[in-house]
Design a protein around this motif. Structure first.
Motif, short mmCIF file in Angstrom:
data_model
loop_
_atom_site.label_atom_id
_atom_site.label_comp_id
_atom_site.label_asym_id
_atom_site.label_seq_id
_atom_site.Cartn_x
_atom_site.Cartn_y
_atom_site.Cartn_z
N THR A 1 0.80 -0.93 0.31
CA THR A 1 -0.33 0.05 -0.23
C THR A 1 1.03 1.46 -0.07
N PHE B 1 4.26 0.63 -3.50
CA PHE B 1 4.64 0.12 -5.19
C PHE B 1 3.90 0.81 -6.29
N GLU B 2 2.88 1.94 -5.64
CA GLU B 2 2.77 2.69 -6.78
C GLU B 2 3.59 3.24 -6.58
N SER B 3 4.59 4.16 -5.91
CA SER B 3 5.78 5.07 -5.69
C SER B 3 7.20 4.73 -6.88
N LYS C 1 6.73 1.94 -9.03
CA LYS C 1 6.32 2.13 -10.33
C LYS C 1 6.67 3.09 -11.08
N GLU C 2 5.84 4.53 -9.84
CA GLU C 2 5.97 5.99 -11.18
C GLU C 2 7.57 6.15 -10.86
N GLU D 1 9.39 4.14 -13.77
CA GLU D 1 8.64 4.31 -15.60
C GLU D 1 9.58 6.14 -15.95
N ASP E 1 -1.57 -9.92 -8.18
CA ASP E 1 -1.92 -8.52 -8.57
C ASP E 1 -0.50 -7.42 -8.12
N ALA E 2 0.67 -7.49 -7.76
CA ALA E 2 1.20 -7.08 -7.39
C ALA E 2 2.44 -7.95 -8.59
N ASN F 1 1.61 -6.94 -11.56
CA ASN F 1 1.89 -5.48 -12.27
C ASN F 1 3.77 -5.33 -12.22
#
Length: 367
Positions: free
Chosen positions: A172, A175-177, A179-180, A183, A226-227, A230
């Motif tokens: 939580t 992970f998203e940070s 990935k960003e 990229e 899901d992780a 991704n």
């Protein structure tokens, strides 16, 4: 007549003695069985030894008796004793193995999953670190049966939620940070050892190992699956250092093509020449090029003073420089600092004291 009576008496005494011995034998036999059931093997062995002595006594008192049944009882007891002892050793070994496996699994779970984030201080050893980490994850996954049992036991108390809860929080929060960041860095990277694209690449590979092991170890956690999907997509996109190098070349070509000069805050030919001369004196050899243009990025000088006395010691100003190499390539140094000493009521001795690395640009864009 007296002789006959004596014979009868002896027969009765023999039968009585034999019956008593048989009763004693049966008693010892039952006691030995009970001790074997209780796994009191030393006591059982003593009882069997007494049985064998009892059998010897019966043979002496009644040589003609058929003792095969009693002998079989002793044989069965010995076999039962041996089997019970072996079973106890097997159970003990199994318990020891189970305990050892549990300790090993607990240690492996911590080594594989108790990680906040990945970082590689030494890029030369990064691949070896990831190889070692993957081997640890594979070793954990190889203990599939024992691992499943261990996790089932974790779920009986709070251990499962406490352990897996930290992993969910990691997903939580990070992970998203992550990935960003991957990229962004990969999109901007132009290669070279000064960029952090290699570190990001190795971090991405480590995350792939982490989430692959997570979704296999904890199949009841859909977020881990899901992780993994991704991070797999991200890893496939930047699947190898060669692939990233190719993208770096494209990014670098675009950056060179699109690089332009910063807007000048002021235009002053004498000041610009001062910056060009100061840069060439300090950096021409190091940068293997000669400055051809300066751009002023500050409207005035910044005065510097002695911290204790407040007396003016000098002044500093920021600009940008374009230099050209002997190969005919042009580079923009976005920040250059020129400093002057304050001597005899005047500022003198202009010298470059700081310069960033140069970014290549098209010479036709130097206007």
């Amino acid at each position: 007549m007296k002789t006959l009576i004596l014979i009868i008496i002896l027969l009765v005494m023999t039968e009585t003695t034999h019956a008593q011995s048989s009763d004693n034998f049966n008693k010892l036999n039952n006691e030995a069985k009970a001790l074997i059931e209780k796994k009191s093997f030393i006591g059982a062995l003593t009882k069997i030894s007494q049985l064998e002595k009892e059998l010897t006594k019966i043979k002496v008192t009644n040589p003609s008796a058929n003792l095969s049944e009693l002998e079989n009882e002793i044989k069965k007891l010995k076999e039962s004793l041996t089997g019970a002892k072996e079973k106890k050793e097997e159970d003990k070994s199994a318990n020891q193995n189970a305990t050892s496996n549990n300790l090993k699994i607990k240690k492996s779970l911590d080594e594989v999953f108790n990680i906040g984030s990945f970082s590689f201080g030494n890029l030369e050893t990064a691949q070896a670190e990831n190889d070692t980490y993957k081997a640890e994850a594979d070793e954990l996954l190889a203990m599939k049966t024992a691992l499943t049992t261990y996790i089932a036991d974790m779920k009986k108390g709070n251990d499962y939620e406490r352990f897996v809860g930290k992993m969910r929080s990691r997903f939580t929060r990070n992970f998203e940070s992550f990935k960003e960041r991957v990229e962004r860095i990969m999109a901007q990277s132009t290669g070279g050892e000064t960029n952090n694209w290699k570190n990001v690449y190795y971090e991405m590979q480590a995350e792939l190992i982490y989430w692959n092991a997570s979704q296999q170890t904890f199949p009841d956690e859909p977020v881990f699956s899901d992780a993994y999907k991704n991070i797999s997509a991200l890893a496939n996109k930047y699947g190898s250092l060669d692939k990233i190098n190719d993208q770096n070349k494209i990014n670098n070509a675009d950056k060179i093509k699109n690089q332009v000069l910063p807007a000048a805050i002021v235009k002053d030919a004498a000041l610009e020449k001062m910056f060009v001369d100061a840069f060439n004196k300090r950096y021409a050899t190091e940068y293997k090029g000669t400055a051809t243009k300066a751009i002023m990025l500050q409207s005035d000088w910044q005065t510097e003073r002695n911290k204790l006395t407040g007396i003016v010691t000098g002044r500093i100003r920021q600009g940008a420089i374009v230099y050209k190499t002997s190969e005919g390539k042009c580079f923009l140094v976005s920040i250059v600092h020129v400093y002057q000493d304050y001597i005899g009521n005047s500022f003198q001795n202009a010298k470059a004291v700081y310069a960033q690395d140069g970014q290549e640009m098209l010479c036709e864009n130097v206007k």
